[in-house]
Motif scaffolding. Structure first.
Motif, PDB file in Angstrom:
ATOM      1  N   ALA A 104      42.778 -58.692 -24.582  1.00  0.00           N
ATOM      2  CA  ALA A 104      43.472 -59.981 -24.444  1.00  0.00           C
ATOM      3  C   ALA A 104      42.788 -60.900 -23.443  1.00  0.00           C
ATOM      4  O   ALA A 104      42.900 -62.121 -23.544  1.00  0.00           O
ATOM      5  CB  ALA A 104      44.927 -59.748 -24.040  1.00  0.00           C
ATOM      6  N   ALA A 105      42.075 -60.332 -22.478  1.00  0.00           N
ATOM      7  CA  ALA A 105      41.377 -61.134 -21.464  1.00  0.00           C
ATOM      8  C   ALA A 105      39.901 -61.278 -21.795  1.00  0.00           C
ATOM      9  O   ALA A 105      39.098 -61.599 -20.917  1.00  0.00           O
ATOM     10  CB  ALA A 105      41.548 -60.506 -20.087  1.00  0.00           C
ATOM     11  N   SER A 106      39.533 -61.058 -23.052  1.00  0.00           N
ATOM     12  CA  SER A 106      38.134 -61.096 -23.470  1.00  0.00           C
ATOM     13  C   SER A 106      37.853 -62.336 -24.311  1.00  0.00           C
ATOM     14  O   SER A 106      38.770 -63.010 -24.785  1.00  0.00           O
ATOM     15  CB  SER A 106      37.797 -59.840 -24.289  1.00  0.00           C
ATOM     16  N   LEU A 107      36.575 -62.606 -24.501  1.00  0.00           N
ATOM     17  CA  LEU A 107      36.144 -63.701 -25.374  1.00  0.00           C
ATOM     18  C   LEU A 107      35.714 -63.135 -26.718  1.00  0.00           C
ATOM     19  O   LEU A 107      34.996 -62.130 -26.786  1.00  0.00           O
ATOM     20  CB  LEU A 107      34.980 -64.469 -24.741  1.00  0.00           C
TER      21      LEU A 107
ATOM     22  N   HIS B 267      38.105 -63.032 -15.788  1.00  0.00           N
ATOM     23  CA  HIS B 267      39.049 -62.344 -16.666  1.00  0.00           C
ATOM     24  C   HIS B 267      40.057 -63.331 -17.258  1.00  0.00           C
ATOM     25  O   HIS B 267      41.120 -62.935 -17.709  1.00  0.00           O
ATOM     26  CB  HIS B 267      39.775 -61.241 -15.884  1.00  0.00           C
ATOM     27  N   GLU B 268      39.701 -64.618 -17.245  1.00  0.00           N
ATOM     28  CA  GLU B 268      40.571 -65.628 -17.827  1.00  0.00           C
ATOM     29  C   GLU B 268      40.413 -65.642 -19.344  1.00  0.00           C
ATOM     30  O   GLU B 268      39.516 -64.999 -19.889  1.00  0.00           O
ATOM     31  CB  GLU B 268      40.254 -67.012 -17.249  1.00  0.00           C
ATOM     32  N   THR B 269      41.259 -66.395 -20.028  1.00  0.00           N
ATOM     33  CA  THR B 269      41.218 -66.401 -21.487  1.00  0.00           C
ATOM     34  C   THR B 269      40.316 -67.490 -22.052  1.00  0.00           C
ATOM     35  O   THR B 269      39.872 -67.383 -23.191  1.00  0.00           O
ATOM     36  CB  THR B 269      42.630 -66.578 -22.072  1.00  0.00           C
TER      37      THR B 269
ATOM     38  N   ARG C 187      40.761 -60.560 -30.050  1.00  0.00           N
ATOM     39  CA  ARG C 187      41.597 -60.411 -28.870  1.00  0.00           C
ATOM     40  C   ARG C 187      42.906 -59.678 -29.173  1.00  0.00           C
ATOM     41  O   ARG C 187      43.582 -59.220 -28.246  1.00  0.00           O
ATOM     42  CB  ARG C 187      41.890 -61.790 -28.259  1.00  0.00           C
TER      43      ARG C 187
ATOM     44  N   TYR D  42      44.550 -59.578 -15.075  1.00  0.00           N
ATOM     45  CA  TYR D  42      44.200 -59.618 -16.500  1.00  0.00           C
ATOM     46  C   TYR D  42      45.419 -60.047 -17.316  1.00  0.00           C
ATOM     47  O   TYR D  42      46.408 -59.320 -17.322  1.00  0.00           O
ATOM     48  CB  TYR D  42      43.766 -58.236 -16.983  1.00  0.00           C
ATOM     49  N   PRO D  43      45.381 -61.167 -18.032  1.00  0.00           N
ATOM     50  CA  PRO D  43      44.397 -62.245 -17.935  1.00  0.00           C
ATOM     51  C   PRO D  43      44.574 -63.005 -16.616  1.00  0.00           C
ATOM     52  O   PRO D  43      45.661 -62.978 -16.015  1.00  0.00           O
ATOM     53  CB  PRO D  43      44.697 -63.130 -19.133  1.00  0.00           C
TER      54      PRO D  43
ATOM     55  N   ARG E 285      31.552 -61.764 -18.492  1.00  0.00           N
ATOM     56  CA  ARG E 285      32.820 -61.917 -19.211  1.00  0.00           C
ATOM     57  C   ARG E 285      32.981 -60.787 -20.221  1.00  0.00           C
ATOM     58  O   ARG E 285      32.040 -60.386 -20.883  1.00  0.00           O
ATOM     59  CB  ARG E 285      32.862 -63.259 -19.948  1.00  0.00           C
TER      60      ARG E 285
END
Length: 309
Positions: free
Chosen positions: A264-267, A230-232, A256, A201-202, A250
């Motif tokens: 921080a790793a969320s949409l 868990h990407e940005t 964020r 994460y991320p 996701r």
């Protein structure tokens, strides 16, 4: 290793087994159905019911099919070595165990957010992190259960989940193939979806390893394979769909920059909406693999081709 959902598997143009659909509240996952999209709220509600409802609205407005939370009995699920670790929070400094209790919803709160999700047309479920949490969620009538990557090796939890007869979604981050095999064996007989995941994460692109989607499909024929990201950005999740992911999960957040480990790793809302939109575009663009002359090609054909076959 082989596990089949039922006897109705089909094959694609390359002769590969297509996953038999698992149904969550009647919506199929696998079997050629559109990718099932989950908005992972997790702990991004920060213990606030109203924030949880706003995140449910984000998922519904984007066109997702479900939202997912996390359910813990903190005294059981918090590792002993972490319990007394100091944690800085918006409510002041407290121990990690106290923090876990602070952000955990009780039964009445889960009923409130579950009702809100249902009214918005979404299924809702959670990742139980201990056996009493399975019973807690069963009492609320969840439509499915999610196994967090951290719980892949918890045979007691998996056994309790298998006994529910509900669809099980198994994330596979931080796990070896042998550990996944053992989990799948315990869950044999349950409607099962397996998610490829990397629990960084991320997530950096070099750790995404999306070819595992094909590897898992080959190892567990008949089981729908999805992706928990868990990407940005959006690119890796969209590539997963192009590679055959039947489910995409996701994390979602309002901002964020909010306090909390997963934000921080969320949409954010616009990004999650774009993700669902672009997944549907990719699904339409994949076609059926049969070569044909499309109607839009007829005018250029008449204008440009000089020699007929």
């Amino acid at each position: 290793m082989s596990i089949h959902q039922d006897a109705n598997d089909t094959t694609d143009l390359d002769g590969r087994t297509q996953p038999s659909p698992v149904r969550i509240d009647g919506i199929p996952v696998g079997g050629g159905a559109p990718a099932y999209v989950i908005g992972e709220i997790g702990l991004n509600h920060n213990g606030d019911v109203e924030l949880a409802k706003r995140l449910i609205d984000v998922a519904a407005d984007a066109g997702a099919q479900a939202v997912k939370f996390q359910k813990r009995t903190p005294e059981i699920s918090t590792p002993a070595h972490m319990r007394d670790v100091p944690r800085q929070t918006p409510w002041g400094e407290m121990s990690y165990l106290e923090y876990r209790y602070r952000v955990e919803f009780d039964r009445e709160q889960y009923i409130e957010i579950g009702d809100h999700a249902t009214l918005r047309g979404l299924s809702w479920f959670a990742s139980p992190w201990d056996e009493p949490s399975v019973d807690f969620l069963e009492d609320l009538g969840v439509s499915a259960h999610k196994v967090a990557s951290a719980s892949v090796t918890d045979s007691g939890l998996l056994t309790r989940l298998a006994a529910t007869g509900k669809p099980i979604i198994l994330s596979t981050g931080m796990s070896t193939l042998e550990q996944i095999d053992r989990a799948v064996e315990i869950l044999r007989g349950s409607p099962l979806v397996i998610l490829h995941a990397t629990s960084t994460y991320p997530l950096p692109a070099e750790e995404a390893n999306l070819r595992m989607i094909d590897s898992l499909a080959a190892r567990y024929p008949g089981v729908p394979i999805g992706y928990s990201g868990h990407e940005t950005g959006l690119q890796i999740s969209l590539a997963a769909v192009a590679l055959g992911a039947t489910m995409v999960e996701r994390h979602i957040t309002l901002d964020r920059a909010m306090w909390g480990s997963d934000h921080a790793a969320s949409l954010e809302p616009h990004g999650f909406s774009n993700l669902v939109r672009d997944i549907r575009v990719i699904e339409t663009a994949m076609g059926d693999g049969v070569k044909r002359i499309f109607p839009g090609e007829l005018a250029p054909l008449a204008k440009l081709r000089r020699v007929d076959a």
